[in-house]
Design a protein around this motif. Structure first.
Motif, PDB file in Angstrom:
ATOM      1  N   MET A   1     110.822 -87.898 -48.144  1.00 23.14           N
ATOM      2  CA  MET A   1     111.902 -88.837 -47.872  1.00 23.14           C
ATOM      3  C   MET A   1     112.418 -88.691 -46.435  1.00 23.14           C
ATOM      4  SD  MET A   1     114.046 -88.670 -51.458  1.00 23.14           S
ATOM      5  CE  MET A   1     115.337 -89.719 -50.783  1.00 23.14           C
ATOM      6  N   GLY A   2     112.539 -87.418 -45.990  1.00 23.04           N
ATOM      7  CA  GLY A   2     112.991 -87.185 -44.620  1.00 23.04           C
ATOM      8  C   GLY A   2     112.012 -87.706 -43.601  1.00 23.04           C
ATOM      9  N   LEU A   3     110.738 -87.519 -43.888  1.00 24.35           N
ATOM     10  CA  LEU A   3     109.704 -88.004 -42.978  1.00 24.35           C
ATOM     11  C   LEU A   3     109.689 -89.530 -42.934  1.00 24.35           C
ATOM     12  CD1 LEU A   3     107.345 -87.293 -41.123  1.00 24.35           C
ATOM     13  CD2 LEU A   3     105.853 -87.262 -43.135  1.00 24.35           C
ATOM     14  N   THR A   4     109.862 -90.115 -44.135  1.00 25.58           N
ATOM     15  CA  THR A   4     109.902 -91.587 -44.189  1.00 25.58           C
ATOM     16  C   THR A   4     111.081 -92.131 -43.404  1.00 25.58           C
ATOM     17  OG1 THR A   4     108.850 -91.545 -46.373  1.00 25.58           O
ATOM     18  CG2 THR A   4     109.993 -93.561 -45.742  1.00 25.58           C
ATOM     19  N   PHE A   5     112.235 -91.485 -43.580  1.00 18.14           N
ATOM     20  CA  PHE A   5     113.430 -91.909 -42.846  1.00 18.14           C
ATOM     21  C   PHE A   5     113.227 -91.790 -41.331  1.00 18.14           C
ATOM     22  CE2 PHE A   5     117.460 -90.816 -40.788  1.00 18.14           C
ATOM     23  CZ  PHE A   5     118.208 -91.949 -41.088  1.00 18.14           C
ATOM     24  N   LEU A   6     112.593 -90.676 -40.916  1.00 16.43           N
ATOM     25  CA  LEU A   6     112.352 -90.466 -39.489  1.00 16.43           C
ATOM     26  C   LEU A   6     111.419 -91.521 -38.927  1.00 16.43           C
ATOM     27  CD1 LEU A   6     112.686 -88.739 -36.945  1.00 16.43           C
ATOM     28  CD2 LEU A   6     110.801 -87.297 -37.749  1.00 16.43           C
ATOM     29  N   LEU A   7     110.367 -91.830 -39.707  1.00 15.41           N
ATOM     30  CA  LEU A   7     109.419 -92.859 -39.255  1.00 15.41           C
ATOM     31  C   LEU A   7     110.094 -94.223 -39.163  1.00 15.41           C
ATOM     32  CD1 LEU A   7     106.198 -91.827 -41.244  1.00 15.41           C
ATOM     33  CD2 LEU A   7     106.639 -91.554 -38.784  1.00 15.41           C
ATOM     34  N   CYS A   8     110.934 -94.531 -40.114  1.00 16.55           N
ATOM     35  CA  CYS A   8     111.675 -95.799 -40.068  1.00 16.55           C
ATOM     36  C   CYS A   8     112.610 -95.863 -38.865  1.00 16.55           C
ATOM     37  CB  CYS A   8     112.467 -95.996 -41.364  1.00 16.55           C
ATOM     38  SG  CYS A   8     111.438 -96.294 -42.811  1.00 16.55           S
ATOM     39  N   LEU A   9     113.283 -94.718 -38.610  1.00 12.37           N
ATOM     40  CA  LEU A   9     114.199 -94.651 -37.471  1.00 12.37           C
ATOM     41  C   LEU A   9     113.446 -94.839 -36.161  1.00 12.37           C
ATOM     42  CD1 LEU A   9     117.101 -94.161 -36.528  1.00 12.37           C
ATOM     43  CD2 LEU A   9     116.589 -91.710 -36.487  1.00 12.37           C
ATOM     44  N   LEU A  10     112.290 -94.169 -36.053  1.00 13.43           N
ATOM     45  CA  LEU A  10     111.478 -94.306 -34.840  1.00 13.43           C
ATOM     46  C   LEU A  10     110.959 -95.734 -34.694  1.00 13.43           C
ATOM     47  CD1 LEU A  10     109.424 -90.963 -34.904  1.00 13.43           C
ATOM     48  CD2 LEU A  10     111.332 -91.561 -33.368  1.00 13.43           C
ATOM     49  N   GLY A  11     110.592 -96.351 -35.815  1.00 14.78           N
ATOM     50  CA  GLY A  11     110.117 -97.731 -35.774  1.00 14.78           C
ATOM     51  C   GLY A  11     111.204 -98.676 -35.312  1.00 14.78           C
ATOM     52  N   LEU A  12     112.428 -98.481 -35.848  1.00 11.38           N
ATOM     53  CA  LEU A  12     113.553 -99.321 -35.432  1.00 11.38           C
ATOM     54  C   LEU A  12     113.886 -99.120 -33.951  1.00 11.38           C
ATOM     55  CD1 LEU A  12     115.914 -98.953 -38.529  1.00 11.38           C
ATOM     56  CD2 LEU A  12     114.678-101.016 -37.789  1.00 11.38           C
ATOM     57  N   LEU A  13     113.809 -97.866 -33.507  1.00 16.70           N
ATOM     58  CA  LEU A  13     114.089 -97.569 -32.098  1.00 16.70           C
ATOM     59  C   LEU A  13     113.059 -98.225 -31.186  1.00 16.70           C
ATOM     60  CD1 LEU A  13     115.849 -96.039 -30.093  1.00 16.70           C
ATOM     61  CD2 LEU A  13     114.374 -94.046 -30.417  1.00 16.70           C
ATOM     62  N   ALA A  14     111.777 -98.133 -31.583  1.00 10.80           N
ATOM     63  CA  ALA A  14     110.724 -98.765 -30.788  1.00 10.80           C
ATOM     64  C   ALA A  14     110.906-100.274 -30.752  1.00 10.80           C
ATOM     65  CB  ALA A  14     109.349 -98.399 -31.357  1.00 10.80           C
ATOM     66  N   PHE A  15     111.260-100.856 -31.894  1.00 12.86           N
ATOM     67  CA  PHE A  15     111.497-102.295 -31.955  1.00 12.86           C
ATOM     68  C   PHE A  15     112.652-102.701 -31.045  1.00 12.86           C
ATOM     69  CE2 PHE A  15     113.743-105.911 -33.856  1.00 12.86           C
ATOM     70  CZ  PHE A  15     112.739-106.868 -33.842  1.00 12.86           C
ATOM     71  N   ALA A  16     113.734-101.879 -31.079  1.00 14.91           N
ATOM     72  CA  ALA A  16     114.894-102.165 -30.239  1.00 14.91           C
ATOM     73  C   ALA A  16     114.544-102.081 -28.754  1.00 14.91           C
ATOM     74  CB  ALA A  16     116.030-101.198 -30.575  1.00 14.91           C
ATOM     75  N   VAL A  17     113.717-101.086 -28.386  1.00 17.93           N
ATOM     76  CA  VAL A  17     113.312-100.938 -26.982  1.00 17.93           C
ATOM     77  C   VAL A  17     112.499-102.146 -26.534  1.00 17.93           C
ATOM     78  CG1 VAL A  17     111.861 -99.596 -25.406  1.00 17.93           C
ATOM     79  CG2 VAL A  17     113.408 -98.421 -26.985  1.00 17.93           C
ATOM     80  N   VAL A  18     111.558-102.580 -27.375  1.00 19.59           N
ATOM     81  CA  VAL A  18     110.737-103.751 -27.037  1.00 19.59           C
ATOM     82  C   VAL A  18     111.604-104.992 -26.877  1.00 19.59           C
ATOM     83  CG1 VAL A  18     108.928-105.307 -27.880  1.00 19.59           C
ATOM     84  CG2 VAL A  18     108.649-102.829 -28.092  1.00 19.59           C
ATOM     85  N   GLU A  19     112.517-105.196 -27.816  1.00 24.36           N
ATOM     86  CA  GLU A  19     113.396-106.370 -27.756  1.00 24.36           C
ATOM     87  C   GLU A  19     114.295-106.317 -26.527  1.00 24.36           C
ATOM     88  OE1 GLU A  19     113.632-109.165 -29.695  1.00 24.36           O
ATOM     89  OE2 GLU A  19     111.704-108.449 -30.470  1.00 24.36           O
ATOM     90  N   LEU A  20     114.804-105.133 -26.217  1.00 24.75           N
ATOM     91  CA  LEU A  20     115.655-104.984 -25.045  1.00 24.75           C
ATOM     92  C   LEU A  20     114.876-105.280 -23.774  1.00 24.75           C
ATOM     93  CD1 LEU A  20     118.347-104.156 -23.761  1.00 24.75           C
ATOM     94  CD2 LEU A  20     117.549-101.780 -23.791  1.00 24.75           C
ATOM     95  N   ASN A  21     113.642-104.796 -23.725  1.00 24.02           N
ATOM     96  CA  ASN A  21     112.811-105.034 -22.549  1.00 24.02           C
ATOM     97  C   ASN A  21     112.523-106.524 -22.381  1.00 24.02           C
ATOM     98  OD1 ASN A  21     111.150-103.927 -20.341  1.00 24.02           O
ATOM     99  ND2 ASN A  21     109.448-104.801 -21.505  1.00 24.02           N
ATOM    100  N   ILE A  22     112.239-107.193 -23.494  1.00 24.12           N
ATOM    101  CA  ILE A  22     112.001-108.644 -23.436  1.00 24.12           C
ATOM    102  C   ILE A  22     113.258-109.361 -22.962  1.00 24.12           C
ATOM    103  CG2 ILE A  22     111.522-110.691 -24.839  1.00 24.12           C
ATOM    104  CD1 ILE A  22     109.723-108.931 -26.593  1.00 24.12           C
TER     105      ILE A  22
END
Length: 252
Positions: free
Chosen positions: A18-39
């Motif tokens: 569960m912790g690993l899943t949460f971390l992966l989701c958090l990293l995915g959201l962060l990466a998505f936010a970075v891409v959107e911010l860059n765009i």
């Protein structure tokens, strides 16, 4: 009792998963936010350069030309704009001597320009600035009539500063006589020839040209007493001078 360690181990694995899943989701959201911010940052419509302020004492440069140059060479957003490239582009403009460029939060650009100060027309197709540097710019007859009067200087390549300094030294002597230099010729052997606004041509030779010009100024009242029009004055003598008179046809 033997099942207890196995159950604890299972719970630990579940928590870890569960912790690993949460971390992966958090990293995915962060990466998505970075891409959107860059765009968003690269999108000119989201963060355009709205205000371009040009300052400095400008006579021959139009603010609009600088704004058009920046929008053409830097079409991106405020955050994407490259200050160094913009600085190079502005300083490459013919009438710009020096420039400084800086961003002003949140969407502005400040440009300070030091303009070229034209001092002479060089070899018929270039201009000399206040420091004797040649630059390729065009100046209209309207500008010459309304803003500035420039002498025509001619000389070999590399003699720009010498020609301009010689012109300034000679012009300072002539001002007391209400005369000014219209054209100055500096030969390959660095001999000086000038034409004045009254049509008189002076041959000053290679050395002591300022002293020779002073001799001309001192003797000019005597020369003008003659009932003939002066064509040229040859001052290449240790003392005295030679005067060439216009013919009757030429004078008429």
């Amino acid at each position: 009792m033997s099942q207890l360690p196995a159950l604890q181990k299972l719970r630990k694995n579940v928590h870890l998963l569960m912790g690993l899943t949460f971390l992966l989701c958090l990293l995915g959201l962060l990466a998505f936010a970075v891409v959107e911010l860059n765009i968003w940052l690269e999108d000119e419509q989201q963060a355009p350069v709205q205000d371009i302020v040009v300052s400095g004492e400008l006579t021959f440069i139009n603010d609009k030309n600088i704004e058009m140059l920046i929008k053409r060479t830097q079409p991106g957003s405020f955050f994407e704009l490259d200050v160094n490239q913009t600085h190079q582009a502005v300083e490459a403009m013919p009438w710009v001597y020096r420039a400084s460029v800086r961003k002003r939060w949140p969407s502005g650009l400040e440009i300070f320009v030091v303009e070229q100060q034209p001092s002479a027309i060089w070899n018929g197709d270039m201009l000399l600035n206040q420091y004797g540097d040649a630059f390729d710019a065009r100046i209209s007859s309207a500008d010459l009539n309304s803003k500035i009067t420039l002498p025509n200087l001619y000389g070999p390549g590399g003699s720009e500063q010498t020609a301009l300094q010689g012109y300034r030294n000679m012009q300072s002597l002539l001002e007391t006589s209400n005369l000014y230099i219209v054209e100055l010729f500096l030969s390959e052997r660095f001999a000086w020839n000038v034409e004045l606004n009254n049509g008189i041509k002076l041959n000053l030779g290679r050395t002591e040209f300022v002293d020779r010009l002073q001799r001309f100024v001192d003797l000019l009242p005597l020369i003008l007493q003659q009932d003939r029009q002066v064509d040229y004055v040859d001052l290449r003598y240790d003392t005295g001078l030679a005067v060439g008179w216009k013919s009757i046809e030429k004078a008429a």
